[in-house]
Scaffold this motif. Structure first.
Motif, PDB file in Angstrom:
ATOM      1  N   ALA A   1       0.828  -1.200   0.000  1.00 47.52           N
ATOM      2  CA  ALA A   1       0.000   0.000   0.000  1.00 47.52           C
ATOM      3  C   ALA A   1       0.864   1.252   0.000  1.00 47.52           C
ATOM      4  O   ALA A   1       0.572   2.224  -0.705  1.00 47.52           O
ATOM      5  CB  ALA A   1      -0.926  -0.005   1.213  1.00 47.52           C
ATOM      6  N   GLY A   2       1.949   1.231   0.778  1.00 44.83           N
ATOM      7  CA  GLY A   2       2.849   2.376   0.821  1.00 44.83           C
ATOM      8  C   GLY A   2       3.547   2.623  -0.505  1.00 44.83           C
ATOM      9  O   GLY A   2       3.825   3.763  -0.872  1.00 44.83           O
ATOM     10  N   ILE A   3       3.825   1.562  -1.251  1.00 45.38           N
ATOM     11  CA  ILE A   3       4.490   1.702  -2.543  1.00 45.38           C
ATOM     12  C   ILE A   3       3.502   2.159  -3.618  1.00 45.38           C
ATOM     13  O   ILE A   3       3.820   3.019  -4.439  1.00 45.38           O
ATOM     14  CB  ILE A   3       5.142   0.370  -2.957  1.00 45.38           C
ATOM     15  N   LEU A   4       2.289   1.586  -3.604  1.00 43.94           N
ATOM     16  CA  LEU A   4       1.334   1.843  -4.686  1.00 43.94           C
ATOM     17  C   LEU A   4       0.649   3.204  -4.575  1.00 43.94           C
ATOM     18  O   LEU A   4       0.552   3.931  -5.563  1.00 43.94           O
ATOM     19  CB  LEU A   4       0.276   0.735  -4.721  1.00 43.94           C
ATOM     20  N   TRP A   5       0.161   3.533  -3.389  1.00 43.72           N
ATOM     21  CA  TRP A   5      -0.658   4.739  -3.242  1.00 43.72           C
ATOM     22  C   TRP A   5      -0.252   5.525  -2.000  1.00 43.72           C
ATOM     23  O   TRP A   5       0.031   4.943  -0.950  1.00 43.72           O
ATOM     24  CB  TRP A   5      -2.139   4.368  -3.114  1.00 43.72           C
ATOM     25  N   ARG A   6      -0.287   6.853  -2.125  1.00 42.82           N
ATOM     26  CA  ARG A   6      -0.035   7.698  -0.955  1.00 42.82           C
ATOM     27  C   ARG A   6      -1.202   7.614   0.012  1.00 42.82           C
ATOM     28  O   ARG A   6      -1.015   7.538   1.214  1.00 42.82           O
ATOM     29  CB  ARG A   6       0.153   9.153  -1.380  1.00 42.82           C
ATOM     30  N   GLU A   7      -2.405   7.648  -0.518  1.00 41.48           N
ATOM     31  CA  GLU A   7      -3.617   7.586   0.301  1.00 41.48           C
ATOM     32  C   GLU A   7      -4.209   6.190   0.153  1.00 41.48           C
ATOM     33  O   GLU A   7      -4.555   5.786  -0.957  1.00 41.48           O
ATOM     34  CB  GLU A   7      -4.623   8.628  -0.164  1.00 41.48           C
ATOM     35  N   HIS A   8      -4.323   5.478   1.244  1.00 40.13           N
ATOM     36  CA  HIS A   8      -4.850   4.119   1.188  1.00 40.13           C
ATOM     37  C   HIS A   8      -5.437   3.730   2.541  1.00 40.13           C
ATOM     38  O   HIS A   8      -5.159   4.356   3.560  1.00 40.13           O
ATOM     39  CB  HIS A   8      -3.764   3.123   0.783  1.00 40.13           C
ATOM     40  N   THR A   9      -6.242   2.694   2.497  1.00 41.42           N
ATOM     41  CA  THR A   9      -6.802   2.088   3.700  1.00 41.42           C
ATOM     42  C   THR A   9      -6.544   0.593   3.610  1.00 41.42           C
ATOM     43  O   THR A   9      -6.804  -0.013   2.567  1.00 41.42           O
ATOM     44  CB  THR A   9      -8.322   2.342   3.792  1.00 41.42           C
ATOM     45  N   VAL A  10      -6.032   0.000   4.673  1.00 38.91           N
ATOM     46  CA  VAL A  10      -5.790  -1.438   4.719  1.00 38.91           C
ATOM     47  C   VAL A  10      -6.712  -2.018   5.783  1.00 38.91           C
ATOM     48  O   VAL A  10      -6.724  -1.552   6.919  1.00 38.91           O
ATOM     49  CB  VAL A  10      -4.316  -1.745   5.050  1.00 38.91           C
ATOM     50  N   TYR A  11      -7.489  -3.029   5.403  1.00 39.28           N
ATOM     51  CA  TYR A  11      -8.378  -3.668   6.380  1.00 39.28           C
ATOM     52  C   TYR A  11      -8.529  -5.146   6.073  1.00 39.28           C
ATOM     53  O   TYR A  11      -8.202  -5.613   4.980  1.00 39.28           O
ATOM     54  CB  TYR A  11      -9.738  -2.972   6.438  1.00 39.28           C
TER      55      TYR A  11
ATOM     56  N   ASP B   1       3.675 -15.484  -5.217  1.00 40.61           N
ATOM     57  CA  ASP B   1       4.543 -16.045  -4.195  1.00 40.61           C
ATOM     58  C   ASP B   1       4.937 -14.915  -3.254  1.00 40.61           C
ATOM     59  O   ASP B   1       5.526 -13.922  -3.679  1.00 40.61           O
ATOM     60  CB  ASP B   1       5.775 -16.656  -4.855  1.00 40.61           C
ATOM     61  N   LEU B   2       4.612 -15.058  -1.984  1.00 33.52           N
ATOM     62  CA  LEU B   2       4.883 -13.996  -1.013  1.00 33.52           C
ATOM     63  C   LEU B   2       6.358 -13.888  -0.653  1.00 33.52           C
ATOM     64  O   LEU B   2       6.771 -12.890  -0.045  1.00 33.52           O
ATOM     65  CB  LEU B   2       4.055 -14.214   0.254  1.00 33.52           C
ATOM     66  N   THR B   3       7.181 -14.872  -1.029  1.00 29.74           N
ATOM     67  CA  THR B   3       8.610 -14.785  -0.740  1.00 29.74           C
ATOM     68  C   THR B   3       9.306 -13.856  -1.733  1.00 29.74           C
ATOM     69  O   THR B   3      10.445 -13.473  -1.500  1.00 29.74           O
ATOM     70  CB  THR B   3       9.262 -16.179  -0.782  1.00 29.74           C
ATOM     71  N   ALA B   4       8.632 -13.512  -2.811  1.00 31.42           N
ATOM     72  CA  ALA B   4       9.203 -12.548  -3.757  1.00 31.42           C
ATOM     73  C   ALA B   4       9.295 -11.195  -3.067  1.00 31.42           C
ATOM     74  O   ALA B   4       8.593 -10.910  -2.096  1.00 31.42           O
ATOM     75  CB  ALA B   4       8.323 -12.453  -5.000  1.00 31.42           C
ATOM     76  N   GLY B   5      10.133 -10.348  -3.564  1.00 26.77           N
ATOM     77  CA  GLY B   5      10.309  -9.040  -2.955  1.00 26.77           C
ATOM     78  C   GLY B   5       9.080  -8.164  -3.124  1.00 26.77           C
ATOM     79  O   GLY B   5       8.212  -8.416  -3.964  1.00 26.77           O
ATOM     80  N   THR B   6       9.027  -7.127  -2.312  1.00 30.57           N
ATOM     81  CA  THR B   6       7.898  -6.202  -2.361  1.00 30.57           C
ATOM     82  C   THR B   6       7.834  -5.496  -3.707  1.00 30.57           C
ATOM     83  O   THR B   6       6.748  -5.236  -4.218  1.00 30.57           O
ATOM     84  CB  THR B   6       8.003  -5.169  -1.223  1.00 30.57           C
TER      85      THR B   6
END
Length: 164
Positions: A13-23, A75-80
């Motif tokens: 979320a921090g990489i993709l968008w400045r304004e975001h909501t995570v839930y 695959d979640l082991t891939a980098g962000t």
């Protein structure tokens, strides 16, 4: 698995968008919601270790979410950075799907704005629509069918019908 998804979603979320909501969503996954771009991304467990189902869709008027337009298992082991690239690809697919549904590319662009100082053009008058009529070829076919049917009936009555 939820803690890992939550951490990954926070980084994405921090990489993709400045304004975001995570839930958290009901199925145990995590949703990243970008209101300003009217898109959402979901990370959900797939049952496999270190794998997640990544889905993307759009946010409708009123704040409700539309069903996912695209999805892929990652695959979640891939980098962000790699996960962010996959997310951007899914978001581009969602945007392309929305543009094609709106008719972009057929003369009008969604959200097209006039340049400052430029006078708006009046719409071009189209040709008046003609009423549909039966074409000459269709009339000829109908006349031929009627002639064959008339000849058969005439022969039937003239010669007294079939001679069984």
């Amino acid at each position: 698995m939820y803690a890992e998804l939550r951490d990954t979603a926070g980084e994405l979320a921090g990489i993709l968008w400045r304004e975001h909501t995570v839930y958290r969503e009901r199925g145990g996954g995590v949703v990243i919601r970008g209101e300003h771009v009217r898109r959402w991304i979901s990370l959900a467990p797939t049952g496999g270790k270190d794998r997640a189902l990544l889905r993307a869709g759009r946010i409708l008027d009123g704040g409700t979410t539309a069903p996912a337009r695209t999805e892929v298992v990652v695959d979640l082991t891939a980098g962000t950075a790699e996960l962010a690239a996959v997310c951007r690809g899914l978001l581009a697919d969602v945007a392309a799907t929305d543009e094609s549904a709106l008719g972009v590319g057929r003369g009008e662009r969604a959200g097209k704005r006039e340049k400052p100082g430029r006078k708006a053009r009046a719409p071009r008058p189209g040709r008046p629509r003609k009423e549909r009529h039966t074409s000459a070829a269709s009339c000829f076919v109908l006349l031929c069918v009627a002639a064959v049917l008339g000849a058969w009936l005439y022969g039937l009555f003239l010669f007294g019908g079939p001679g069984y």
